[in-house]
Design an enzyme around this catalytic site. Structure first.
Site, short mmCIF file in Angstrom:
data_model
loop_
_atom_site.label_atom_id
_atom_site.label_comp_id
_atom_site.label_asym_id
_atom_site.label_seq_id
_atom_site.Cartn_x
_atom_site.Cartn_y
_atom_site.Cartn_z
N CYS A 46 2.32 35.70 -27.43
CA CYS A 46 1.19 35.22 -28.08
C CYS A 46 1.54 33.94 -28.83
O CYS A 46 0.58 32.98 -28.96
CB CYS A 46 0.67 36.25 -29.00
SG CYS A 46 0.32 37.75 -28.46
C1 BEZ Z 1 3.84 39.26 -26.77
O1 BEZ Z 1 3.16 38.35 -27.12
O2 BEZ Z 1 5.13 38.64 -26.44
C2 BEZ Z 1 3.57 40.62 -26.45
C3 BEZ Z 1 2.93 41.22 -27.13
C4 BEZ Z 1 2.81 42.69 -26.64
C5 BEZ Z 1 3.52 43.23 -25.67
C6 BEZ Z 1 4.41 42.10 -24.94
C7 BEZ Z 1 4.51 41.05 -25.14
#
Ligand code: BEZ
Length: 212
Positions: A46
């Site tokens: 994210c």
């Molecule tokens: C991420 O944004 O890196 C992420 C968020 C939730 C689960 C896996 C990755």
């Protein structure tokens, strides 16, 4: 919670965000909109997505598209996370992030898929036209960051096909030849498209992008 389908009216909502209270329809005004959800603050993928989105804002602006992100954490968390994003992505987050702590918007837009994760939002994308109809929905898993070039490419196609009787072929990019809408007879298409129509098959007619 209703599944939102293409052609549906995007439901309006009021929500807290990193820049204060937002009413979706007021925020969009007469512009196009892109609403995209993130699983949670302070997560790695994210962080790269929001930094990338910030760097693409000029491109969304050029296309008259207002950007609106969402995650299920609160405003204070968003504000702290934005500092990290700006630092590690060398950018300035320049669009609001909805703080959907009560999951009101996530439920309204069906952004939580319980068989994937019962609490976090998946990576949803909704592209909304100026008349508030939903023109695109996408759902990515948490483990896959989105391709913002593809989102711009779809917006280019949506905006072109909204104004011309054409469709865009596989891997099309702005300026490349387009497909004549199947509803148009070839003879009519030849009058309609001054740059010419090439009939490859009776159902597959190509013409240069009418806007270039
Ligand atoms: C991420 O944004 O890196 C992420 C968020 C939730 C689960 C896996 C990755």
């Amino acid at each position: 919670m209703a599944k939102i389908r293409l052609g549906d009216t995007a439901p309006n909502f009021t929500a807290n965000s990193s820049i204060g209270t937002i009413d979706l329809y007021d925020y969009l005004g007469d512009s196009w909109g892109i609403l995209f959800s993130h699983p949670a603050d302070f997560t790695p993928v994210c962080t790269t997505e929001l930094g990338t989105a910030a760097k693409f804002k000029d491109e969304f602006d050029k296309r008259n598209v207002k950007m609106l992100a969402l995650s299920v954490d609160g405003v204070d968390s968003h504000k702290e996370w934005i500092k990290d994003i700006n630092e590690v992505q060398n950018t300035t987050v320049n669009f609001p992030i909805i703080a959907d702590e009560d999951k009101k918007v996530s439920d309204l837009y069906d952004m939580i898929h319980p068989n994937a994760d019962s609490t976090l939002t998946v990576r949803s994308v909704f592209i909304i036209a100026p008349d508030k109809t939903v023109k695109l929905t996408l759902t990515y898993p948490a483990s896959t960051g989105r391709n913002f070039y593809e989102l711009l490419r779809v917006i280019d196609s949506l905006q072109l096909t909204a104004n011309h009787k054409v469709a865009t072929p596989a891997n099309w990019k702005n300026g490349e030849d387009v497909v004549v809408s199947p509803a148009i007879a070839t003879e009519d298409a030849k009058n309609m498209f001054s740059k010419g129509v090439k009939e490859i098959k009776p159902y597959l007619r190509m013409t240069p992008d009418p806007t270039v």
